[in-house]
Design a protein around this motif. Structure first.
Motif, short mmCIF file in Angstrom:
data_model
loop_
_atom_site.label_atom_id
_atom_site.label_comp_id
_atom_site.label_asym_id
_atom_site.label_seq_id
_atom_site.Cartn_x
_atom_site.Cartn_y
_atom_site.Cartn_z
N ALA A 56 9.09 -3.71 -31.07
CA ALA A 56 10.21 -4.16 -30.03
C ALA A 56 10.68 -3.19 -29.24
O ALA A 56 10.93 -3.07 -28.05
N ASP A 57 10.86 -2.02 -29.79
CA ASP A 57 11.27 -0.50 -28.95
C ASP A 57 10.16 -0.37 -27.84
O ASP A 57 10.53 -0.23 -26.72
N VAL A 58 9.04 -0.37 -28.14
CA VAL A 58 7.76 -0.30 -27.34
C VAL A 58 7.92 -1.39 -25.97
O VAL A 58 7.67 -1.08 -24.92
N PHE A 59 8.11 -2.65 -26.60
CA PHE A 59 8.35 -3.74 -25.69
C PHE A 59 9.47 -3.35 -24.75
O PHE A 59 9.25 -3.56 -23.44
N PHE A 60 10.44 -3.04 -25.14
CA PHE A 60 11.78 -2.97 -24.35
C PHE A 60 11.68 -1.68 -23.34
O PHE A 60 12.22 -1.60 -22.43
N ALA A 61 10.86 -0.71 -24.14
CA ALA A 61 10.48 0.39 -23.26
C ALA A 61 9.73 0.19 -22.02
O ALA A 61 10.21 0.83 -20.91
N CYS A 62 8.77 -0.58 -21.95
CA CYS A 62 7.86 -1.10 -21.01
C CYS A 62 8.67 -1.84 -20.06
O CYS A 62 8.45 -1.58 -18.72
N ILE A 63 9.61 -2.52 -20.51
CA ILE A 63 10.49 -3.26 -19.52
C ILE A 63 11.40 -2.46 -18.78
O ILE A 63 11.54 -2.74 -17.73
N ILE A 64 11.97 -1.46 -19.55
CA ILE A 64 12.61 -0.57 -18.74
C ILE A 64 12.15 0.20 -17.52
O ILE A 64 12.28 0.40 -16.54
N VAL A 65 10.70 0.61 -17.93
CA VAL A 65 9.94 1.25 -16.88
C VAL A 65 9.43 0.20 -15.87
O VAL A 65 9.77 0.83 -14.58
N ALA A 66 9.39 -0.83 -15.99
CA ALA A 66 9.06 -1.88 -15.11
C ALA A 66 10.18 -1.94 -14.21
O ALA A 66 9.92 -2.16 -12.91
N TYR A 67 11.19 -2.14 -14.87
CA TYR A 67 12.46 -2.42 -14.09
C TYR A 67 12.69 -0.98 -13.04
O TYR A 67 13.28 -1.38 -11.89
N ALA A 68 12.56 -0.04 -13.57
CA ALA A 68 12.64 1.22 -12.98
C ALA A 68 11.67 1.45 -11.68
O ALA A 68 12.15 1.79 -10.58
N ALA A 69 10.65 0.85 -11.63
CA ALA A 69 9.71 0.73 -10.75
C ALA A 69 10.07 -0.36 -9.70
O ALA A 69 9.94 0.14 -8.52
N LEU A 70 10.50 -1.41 -10.11
CA LEU A 70 11.15 -2.29 -9.24
C LEU A 70 12.16 -1.78 -8.33
O LEU A 70 12.07 -1.92 -7.17
N ALA A 71 13.15 -1.15 -9.11
CA ALA A 71 14.19 -0.55 -8.45
C ALA A 71 14.02 0.39 -7.50
O ALA A 71 14.66 0.66 -6.03
N GLY A 72 12.77 1.37 -7.77
CA GLY A 72 12.34 2.28 -6.83
C GLY A 72 11.81 1.63 -5.61
O GLY A 72 12.14 2.13 -4.41
N VAL A 73 11.28 0.46 -5.73
CA VAL A 73 10.58 -0.15 -4.44
C VAL A 73 11.70 -0.63 -3.79
O VAL A 73 11.36 -0.71 -2.42
N ASP A 74 12.55 -1.35 -4.29
CA ASP A 74 13.54 -2.01 -3.53
C ASP A 74 14.33 -0.88 -2.91
O ASP A 74 14.72 -1.16 -1.64
N VAL A 75 14.71 0.18 -3.56
CA VAL A 75 15.35 1.36 -2.74
C VAL A 75 14.63 1.80 -1.33
O VAL A 75 15.29 1.80 -0.43
N GLU A 76 13.40 2.13 -1.88
CA GLU A 76 12.60 2.50 -0.80
C GLU A 76 12.40 1.63 0.69
O GLU A 76 12.51 1.85 1.73
N PHE A 77 12.27 0.32 0.03
CA PHE A 77 12.27 -0.58 1.27
C PHE A 77 13.73 -0.66 2.07
O PHE A 77 13.59 -0.80 3.29
N LYS A 78 14.63 -0.33 1.37
CA LYS A 78 16.04 -0.53 2.05
C LYS A 78 16.31 0.79 2.68
O LYS A 78 16.76 0.57 4.08
#
Length: 122
Positions: A56-78
């Motif tokens: 579960a820790d690994v799963f949620f860590a991967c989710i956090i990394v994926a969200y960080a990538a999404l947030a980075g792309v969103d910020v760059e676009f804006k």
């Protein structure tokens, strides 16, 4: 014959043993004791919640990394003011909503597994 540690090796304060070996031995003892506690709980019939496992820790860590990538792309676009269609903007909003739901679910599961002490007394 006593081994002389290499210069720069981690040492105890008295300089007799490498500190790294001591830390490894102590952490192994702690991990061993933790495993004994988990086995004892399992033997008592108390379930070990999935959210309390390494998987579960690994799963949620991967989710956090994926969200960080999404947030980075969103910020760059804006920031760079790319022309985004309304579908792309809606896609970002929906994806952020999905991540938020996953994070709320994780919080709920951890509170259910460990009680309110997970939130207040860490």
């Amino acid at each position: 014959m006593e081994q002389v540690p290499l210069p720069g090796a981690w040492m105890d304060l008295d300089g007799t043993k490498p500190l790294a070996a001591k830390r490894l031995r102590e952490s192994s003892e702690v991990l061993g004791a933790l495993n004994k506690v988990k086995k004892a709980l399992a033997a008592e019939g108390k379930p070990v919640h999935w959210v309390s496992t390494k998987r579960a820790d690994v799963f949620f860590a991967c989710i956090i990394v994926a969200y960080a990538a999404l947030a980075g792309v969103d910020v760059e676009f804006k920031v760079r003011q790319f022309d985004m269609s309304s579908e792309v903007e809606i896609g970002f909003i929906v994806a952020q909503g999905v991540f938020m739901a996953i994070f709320v679910l994780e919080l709920f599961l951890r509170i259910r597994a460990e009680g309110l002490r997970y939130v207040w007394f860490r």
